[in-house]
Design a protein around this motif. Structure first.
Motif, PDB file in Angstrom:
ATOM      1  N   HIS B 383       0.823  -1.215   0.000  1.00  0.00           N
ATOM      2  CA  HIS B 383       0.000   0.000   0.000  1.00  0.00           C
ATOM      3  C   HIS B 383       0.853   1.259   0.000  1.00  0.00           C
ATOM      4  O   HIS B 383       0.492   2.275  -0.588  1.00  0.00           O
ATOM      5  CB  HIS B 383      -0.923   0.009   1.210  1.00  0.00           C
ATOM      6  CG  HIS B 383      -1.933  -1.087   1.158  1.00  0.00           C
ATOM      7  ND1 HIS B 383      -2.585  -1.423  -0.003  1.00  0.00           N
ATOM      8  CD2 HIS B 383      -2.399  -1.920   2.101  1.00  0.00           C
ATOM      9  CE1 HIS B 383      -3.403  -2.421   0.245  1.00  0.00           C
ATOM     10  NE2 HIS B 383      -3.311  -2.748   1.509  1.00  0.00           N
ATOM     11  N   ALA B 384       2.011   1.192   0.656  1.00  0.00           N
ATOM     12  CA  ALA B 384       2.851   2.384   0.755  1.00  0.00           C
ATOM     13  C   ALA B 384       3.428   2.818  -0.587  1.00  0.00           C
ATOM     14  O   ALA B 384       3.925   3.919  -0.731  1.00  0.00           O
ATOM     15  CB  ALA B 384       3.981   2.125   1.731  1.00  0.00           C
ATOM     16  N   LYS B 385       3.388   1.948  -1.593  1.00  0.00           N
ATOM     17  CA  LYS B 385       4.001   2.269  -2.879  1.00  0.00           C
ATOM     18  C   LYS B 385       3.004   2.783  -3.903  1.00  0.00           C
ATOM     19  O   LYS B 385       3.356   2.985  -5.055  1.00  0.00           O
ATOM     20  CB  LYS B 385       4.689   1.016  -3.441  1.00  0.00           C
ATOM     21  CG  LYS B 385       5.808   0.510  -2.580  1.00  0.00           C
ATOM     22  CD  LYS B 385       6.919   1.523  -2.538  1.00  0.00           C
ATOM     23  CE  LYS B 385       7.961   1.151  -1.527  1.00  0.00           C
ATOM     24  NZ  LYS B 385       8.771   2.308  -1.159  1.00  0.00           N
ATOM     25  N   VAL B 386       1.778   2.945  -3.491  1.00  0.00           N
ATOM     26  CA  VAL B 386       0.748   3.349  -4.450  1.00  0.00           C
ATOM     27  C   VAL B 386       0.841   4.849  -4.714  1.00  0.00           C
ATOM     28  O   VAL B 386       0.858   5.644  -3.777  1.00  0.00           O
ATOM     29  CB  VAL B 386      -0.650   2.984  -3.909  1.00  0.00           C
ATOM     30  CG1 VAL B 386      -1.727   3.531  -4.806  1.00  0.00           C
ATOM     31  CG2 VAL B 386      -0.776   1.484  -3.790  1.00  0.00           C
ATOM     32  N   ASP B 434      -7.258   5.361   1.221  1.00  0.00           N
ATOM     33  CA  ASP B 434      -7.002   5.494   2.660  1.00  0.00           C
ATOM     34  C   ASP B 434      -5.857   4.596   3.097  1.00  0.00           C
ATOM     35  O   ASP B 434      -4.976   5.014   3.836  1.00  0.00           O
ATOM     36  CB  ASP B 434      -8.256   5.124   3.456  1.00  0.00           C
ATOM     37  CG  ASP B 434      -9.296   6.211   3.379  1.00  0.00           C
ATOM     38  OD1 ASP B 434      -8.910   7.335   2.999  1.00  0.00           O
ATOM     39  OD2 ASP B 434     -10.472   5.948   3.670  1.00  0.00           O
ATOM     40  N   ARG B 437      -2.485   5.848   2.161  1.00  0.00           N
ATOM     41  CA  ARG B 437      -2.042   6.977   2.975  1.00  0.00           C
ATOM     42  C   ARG B 437      -1.501   6.493   4.313  1.00  0.00           C
ATOM     43  O   ARG B 437      -0.413   6.879   4.728  1.00  0.00           O
ATOM     44  CB  ARG B 437      -3.199   7.938   3.182  1.00  0.00           C
ATOM     45  CG  ARG B 437      -2.761   9.294   3.594  1.00  0.00           C
ATOM     46  CD  ARG B 437      -3.906  10.243   3.657  1.00  0.00           C
ATOM     47  NE  ARG B 437      -4.931   9.809   4.572  1.00  0.00           N
ATOM     48  CZ  ARG B 437      -6.184   9.484   4.232  1.00  0.00           C
ATOM     49  NH1 ARG B 437      -6.538   9.537   2.986  1.00  0.00           N
ATOM     50  NH2 ARG B 437      -7.034   9.117   5.142  1.00  0.00           N
ATOM     51  N   ARG B 440       1.801   4.625   4.013  1.00  0.00           N
ATOM     52  CA  ARG B 440       2.995   5.448   3.865  1.00  0.00           C
ATOM     53  C   ARG B 440       3.510   5.925   5.205  1.00  0.00           C
ATOM     54  O   ARG B 440       4.689   6.118   5.385  1.00  0.00           O
ATOM     55  CB  ARG B 440       2.699   6.639   2.973  1.00  0.00           C
ATOM     56  CG  ARG B 440       2.848   6.339   1.526  1.00  0.00           C
ATOM     57  CD  ARG B 440       2.954   7.618   0.758  1.00  0.00           C
ATOM     58  NE  ARG B 440       1.831   8.487   0.995  1.00  0.00           N
ATOM     59  CZ  ARG B 440       0.652   8.331   0.427  1.00  0.00           C
ATOM     60  NH1 ARG B 440       0.455   7.327  -0.376  1.00  0.00           N
ATOM     61  NH2 ARG B 440      -0.321   9.164   0.673  1.00  0.00           N
ATOM     62  N   ARG B 441       2.594   6.131   6.147  1.00  0.00           N
ATOM     63  CA  ARG B 441       3.044   6.645   7.443  1.00  0.00           C
ATOM     64  C   ARG B 441       3.918   5.638   8.163  1.00  0.00           C
ATOM     65  O   ARG B 441       4.844   5.999   8.854  1.00  0.00           O
ATOM     66  CB  ARG B 441       1.834   6.971   8.313  1.00  0.00           C
ATOM     67  CG  ARG B 441       1.236   8.278   7.889  1.00  0.00           C
ATOM     68  CD  ARG B 441       0.378   8.891   8.961  1.00  0.00           C
ATOM     69  NE  ARG B 441      -0.457   9.896   8.327  1.00  0.00           N
ATOM     70  CZ  ARG B 441      -1.771   9.822   8.259  1.00  0.00           C
ATOM     71  NH1 ARG B 441      -2.401   8.812   8.805  1.00  0.00           N
ATOM     72  NH2 ARG B 441      -2.451  10.765   7.659  1.00  0.00           N
TER      73      ARG B 441
END
Lengths: 170, 451
Positions: B383-386, B434, B437, B440-441
């Motif tokens: 998800h962090a790479k989207v 969502d 996002r 990424r955190r």
């Protein structure tokens, strides 16, 4: 400002977390319709006059083809213009568009690499500007056409600011 | 010439490791030889291009002309090679690798170390004999010209360790003491397995078949031996080089893991050593060709932004490959076959038969989409790479109430979950935005050793 989606109630617009959509100003539609008319009205008249003069009255009916195209295009441009809308949410930007081929794009602010405002000679003449977002993915196609220059600049500044605050690497 | 002494020849390369900040270094002194080939190659190319003419010219040549020609050509080549070497400098600062090059047109490249996506050390066959290596940093937008060719073998390793240590965020004064991070071997592909796997892809047989069928047809059509030979030789050659080339390239494939990231070493003649730092992998694809399915083998491809390397594992049993993928994407578990949901049955109107091959699974770490019936492919995006999420729906799809969800990543790859139920797709779109996002955190920082 007159916008496309003002009248059309968004289903569930009141519920929390639902995006607040903004349509495009009417200027874009006006320019596109003007261009359409500029091409097709003379074509209709020319076809009607030439065919009527040289081939006879029945043949002149072919002049109805560009006229039909004009009317159909007129309606289509309207529908297409109404389908364009965007929403600024807390963390991402939504862009939705298309009538037959619908597309909805979500770009998180932190992923924006570059925000671009462009305005060609024709667009400038009619007071329009387009905004384009670039992320590290070339497939991201996030463009909002036909904004008014102040709105485009406001959006650009806001997006840049939000992008800096939420910036993330790759 | 041996590698260990070589760097000392380069001016400024061997002084004390005190203030390394902007100390400029030169490449290995054999580098000019690489460039000196050019004029010789041009002459040879011309000779091969027009054999008769070349022969006539050769007869006309007298010993003096030959000597005169060589007397001009060799110094010219040597001078060109020497000057291009002399005017190429590189230096490593705390945050950048700087490469300064160009004799007439100066060119300076500053490559930011925290933006490194991968570091490759490659050794072509000839370079292995001499003991030199090329080093390339994969950065988005980097140029082919930005590779350091050549460096001494040992110097290249030391430089790679230094660059990775700086990129990882070690304190500048400790960079030289950190040295090479220890690597733990995850996987080694035995040559026999690789050979069987390449034969089973079917590509060699298809080429062989084409090489037999096309010339026979030509023979029937033309009855001219030369045409047949002219068609058969490239086809047979293609069938051979394709598979053999792949075998040579993927021979002795080793994947290791170190604190600096994934290590991939491979090659029979040319050796490649790739390092992908943690958190740089954008997408992983697990490919399962039809003929490998019985054996339970898979191929794993990865996408790193700005890098041309694309293979993580050329062939491995499914479970082993799954283990490697889970190391490559920390915190991710590969969803099992039962986790995938198929598109609704009505989507068969949009994509007949093949709709059964599509599938989607989302966990809290990864977006996984599957497609293909014969050659199954599974793509995983953390998800962090989207970078962005898109929903598209054509008129035909709207009629059946389905839509596609695309996820774009920074390595210019888009992973698509096709033919989802329209309502589910809208929900998926919002939820994916969502998840990306929040993903990424919690993702690791660019400088992976700094916390």
């Amino acid at each position: 400002m007159e916008t496309g989606t003002e009248g059309t109630a968004d289903p569930g617009a009141g519920t929390a977390g639902e995006p607040v959509w903004t349509g495009l100003p009417r200027g874009l539609l006006r320019v596109r319709r003007l261009l359409l008319a500029l091409w097709l009205v003379p074509l209709t008249i020319l076809a009607g006059a030439l065919l009527g003069a040289f081939a006879g009255g029945a043949w002149a009916a072919f002049a109805l083809l560009p006229l039909a195209a004009l009317l159909w295009g007129w309606a289509m441009l309207g529908r297409n213009w109404r389908s364009w809308r965007y929403a600024e949410r807390a963390d991402d930007l939504l862009i939705s568009r298309g009538v037959l081929w619908r597309e909805e794009t979500i770009v998180p602010y932190g992923r924006m690499q570059l925000v671009e405002v462009t305005s060609g000679p024709l667009e400038r003449r009619f007071g329009l500007a387009s905004l384009q977002l670039h992320t590290a993915a070339a497939a991201t196609d996030a463009t909002i056409p036909g904004l008014t220059p102040p709105e485009a600049e406001r959006l650009r500044d806001r997006l840049t600011e939000l992008g800096e605050a939420r910036s993330a690497g790759l | 010439m041996t590698a260990p002494d070589a760097p000392a020849d380069a001016p400024g390369a061997a002084d004390a490791p005190g203030d390394a900040a902007a100390r400029e270094r030169r490449l290995h002194p054999v580098t000019p030889l690489r460039r000196a080939w050019a004029p010789v190659a041009v002459v040879l190319g011309w000779a091969a291009h027009d054999l008769n003419e070349a022969q006539r010219r050769l007869v006309q040549l007298t010993a003096t002309t030959v000597l005169l020609g060589l007397a001009v050509l060799i110094p010219a080549a040597a001078l060109y090679g020497f000057l291009s070497w002399w005017f190429t400098h590189f230096s490593v600062t705390d945050t950048e690798l700087r490469i300064r090059t160009g004799l007439l047109f100066r060119r300076t490249a500053h490559i930011r170390l925290d933006r490194i996506q991968a570091v490759d050390v490659t050794q072509p066959l000839l370079a292995r004999f001499i003991g030199v290596a090329k080093l390339r940093l994969d950065v988005i937008g980097a140029d082919k010209r930005d590779e350091l060719a050549f460096l001494g073998e040992r110097e290249a390793r030391a430089l790679r360790a230094e660059l990775l240590a700086r990129a990882a965020g070690f304190a500048p004064e400790s960079v030289h003491d950190v040295g090479e991070a220890p690597a733990e071997q995850l996987l080694h592909v035995p040559p026999r397995m690789l050979a069987v796997a390449i034969l089973l892809t079917g590509a060699p047989f298809a080429m062989l078949l084409a090489a037999l069928v096309v010339p026979s047809l030509l023979w029937l059509a033309t009855h001219s031996l030369w045409t047949v030979v002219a068609a058969a030789v490239p086809l047979l050659g293609g069938a051979g080089t394709n598979s053999v080339g792949r075998f040579i390239k993927e021979y002795d494939w080793t994947v290791g893991e170190s604190p600096d990231g994934l290590r991939i070493d491979h090659g029979l003649l040319d050796r490649d050593h790739e390092t992908v730092p943690p958190g740089r992998v954008q997408t992983v694809r697990i490919v399962e060709p039809l003929l490998w399915r019985r054996l339970g083998w898979v191929r794993v491809e990865l996408a790193v932004a700005g890098s041309s390397n694309s293979v993580l594992v050329p062939v491995a049993p499914r479970e082993v490959a799954r283990g490697v993928v889970e190391r490559a994407l920390p915190g991710v578990t590969v969803p099992g076959a039962e986790a995938f949901t198929r598109p609704p049955r009505r989507s068969g109107w949009c994509v007949p038969l093949w709709w059964r091959g599509y599938g989607l699974a989302t966990t809290d770490a990864v977006f996984a989409a599957r497609h293909g019936l014969v050659r199954r492919r599974l793509a995983l995006v953390p998800h962090a790479k989207v970078q962005s999420v898109r929903l598209t729906q054509g008129p035909w799809e709207r009629w059946r109430g389905v839509a596609d969800v695309h996820v774009d990543t920074g390595a210019n790859q888009t992973v698509t979950a096709r033919l989802r139920d329209a309502g589910e797709a809208v929900e998926l779109l919002r939820a994916q935005a969502d998840r990306s996002r929040t993903g990424r955190r919690v993702a690791r920082p660019d400088r992976w050793m700094s916390s």
